[in-house]
Design an enzyme around this catalytic site. Structure first.
Site, PDB file in Angstrom:
ATOM      1  N   TYR A   1      -1.742   7.090  -9.132  1.00 34.02           N
ATOM      2  CA  TYR A   1      -0.429   6.536  -8.804  1.00 34.02           C
ATOM      3  C   TYR A   1       0.677   7.488  -9.251  1.00 34.02           C
ATOM      4  CZ  TYR A   1       3.294   3.058  -8.328  1.00 34.02           C
ATOM      5  OH  TYR A   1       4.433   2.392  -7.959  1.00 34.02           O
TER       6      TYR A   1
ATOM      7  N   LYS B   1       3.322   9.490  -6.887  1.00 28.51           N
ATOM      8  CA  LYS B   1       4.764   9.244  -6.983  1.00 28.51           C
ATOM      9  C   LYS B   1       5.518  10.501  -7.429  1.00 28.51           C
ATOM     10  CE  LYS B   1       4.824   4.992  -5.578  1.00 28.51           C
ATOM     11  NZ  LYS B   1       5.560   4.605  -4.364  1.00 28.51           N
TER      12      LYS B   1
ATOM     13  N   ASP C   1       4.856  -2.728   8.603  1.00 25.08           N
ATOM     14  CA  ASP C   1       3.885  -3.055   7.560  1.00 25.08           C
ATOM     15  C   ASP C   1       2.508  -3.176   8.222  1.00 25.08           C
ATOM     16  OD1 ASP C   1       4.452  -4.324   4.475  1.00 25.08           O
ATOM     17  OD2 ASP C   1       2.450  -4.605   5.287  1.00 25.08           O
TER      18      ASP C   1
ATOM     19  N   ASP D   1       0.152   1.332  10.106  1.00 22.29           N
ATOM     20  CA  ASP D   1      -0.627   1.792   8.951  1.00 22.29           C
ATOM     21  C   ASP D   1      -0.137   3.195   8.636  1.00 22.29           C
ATOM     22  OD1 ASP D   1      -2.413   2.823   7.129  1.00 22.29           O
ATOM     23  OD2 ASP D   1      -4.201   2.112   8.180  1.00 22.29           O
TER      24      ASP D   1
END
Ligand SMILES: NC(=O)c1ccc[n+]([C@@H]2O[C@H](COP(=O)([O-])OP(=O)(O)OC[C@H]3O[C@@H](n4cnc5c(N)ncnc54)[C@H](O)[C@@H]3O)[C@@H](O)[C@H]2O)c1
Length: 252
Positions: free
Chosen positions: A151, A155, A38, A59
């Site tokens: 988004y 996705k 993370d 990252d």
């Protein structure tokens, strides 16, 4: 717990909170060794995992950060059998108001970040035991989830990337599947609904698609259950699949 992930060596990205954190915890409970990546890796479970957990800063947008983190992961795990890509961000701007910078951030983390992690993991995975990749898409991979074109585009790309991976590497024993959650009770959902000034469940959809048939948000553990199944040998004939975990949202 059944120990169904015993001995599995798995990298989870976005493991500092929300779904990724729940996936890492579930895999540890089931006996796996986990590298939890993370931006802000979570060390809280390290004491309870008998040396099977390594939190690593990564990252996913940054090629050199990803490369270094996966080198560390392979060394710690002694190979790799599974990859779960949970790192993700959202931006609720409508198309007409979306800045190029926001677009590039969302695509950079969600889509390019998934690609960079998959690419970095592949050499180890292809030498692994029953290797499996689980990407985290969204209902936005399947239908117009509304409120964020970037988004949904990212996705949709994650699902296409996953299907391509499944087709490309099936003959080398690698399975790749995409979990497509609906609304999940995490920081990401809470933040975006707070920005929109809406209740998380009421927010879930474009006009006319108000709430999922199961009228609540999922707990992160409900996504982790499906991810754990898809990583396991019980899903040995499942590859290239989009797996909605959305309370029926995409079915109606
Ligand atoms: N919460 C939902 O309703 C929902 C629905 C569908 C899909 N998803 C997807 O599930 C995944 C996890 O989301 P969540 O709800 O747990 O959100 P979250 O914000 O709790 O977790 C996302 C994690 O990704 C990490 N992250 C962000 N940018 C990163 C980067 N550049 N490099 C590495 N890590 C980075 C964050 O630090 C955070 O720990 C995301 O891909 C998200 O798009 C969430």
């Amino acid at each position: 717990m059944s120990g169904e992930a015993r001995g599995r060596r798995v990298v989870v990205t976005g493991a500092g909170s929300g779904i990724g954190r729940a996936v890492a915890a579930r895999l540890l409970d089931e006996g796996a060794s986990v590298v939890a990546m993370d931006l802000a890796p979570d060390h809280s479970a390290a004491g309870d995992a008998d040396g099977r957990l390594l939190p690593v800063r990564c990252d996913v947008r940054d090629e050199s950060s990803v490369s270094a983190a996966f080198d560390t992961a392979s060394e710690f795990l002694g190979g790799m059998d599974g990859l779960v890509t949970c790192a993700g961000v959202t931006d609720g701007s409508p198309t007409a108001e979306m800045t190029l910078q926001s677009w590039e951030t969302v695509l950079g983390v969600n889509l390019t970040g998934t690609f960079l992690c998959v690419r970095a993991a592949l050499p180890s995975l292809l030498d692994g035991e029953d290797p499996a990749v689980v990407t985290v898409g969204s209902v936005g991979s399947l239908v117009a989830a509304g409120r964020s074109p970037a988004y949904d585009a990212s996705k949709g790309g994650v699902l296409a990337l996953t299907r391509g991976l499944a087709a490309e590497y099936a003959d080398r024993g690698l399975r790749a599947n995409c979990v497509c959650p609906g609304l999940v009770d995490t920081g990401l959902a809470g933040n975006s609904s707070a920005r929109a000034g809406l209740d998380p469940v009421a927010r879930s959809g474009v006009p006319g698609r108000v709430v999922p048939p199961i009228r609540r948000a999922a707990a992160p553990t409900e996504i982790a259950d499906v991810v754990t199944f898809l990583l396991s040998s019980r899903a040995s004939f499942v590859t290239g699949a989009a797996y909605p975990v959305d309370g029926g949202y995409s079915a109606v």
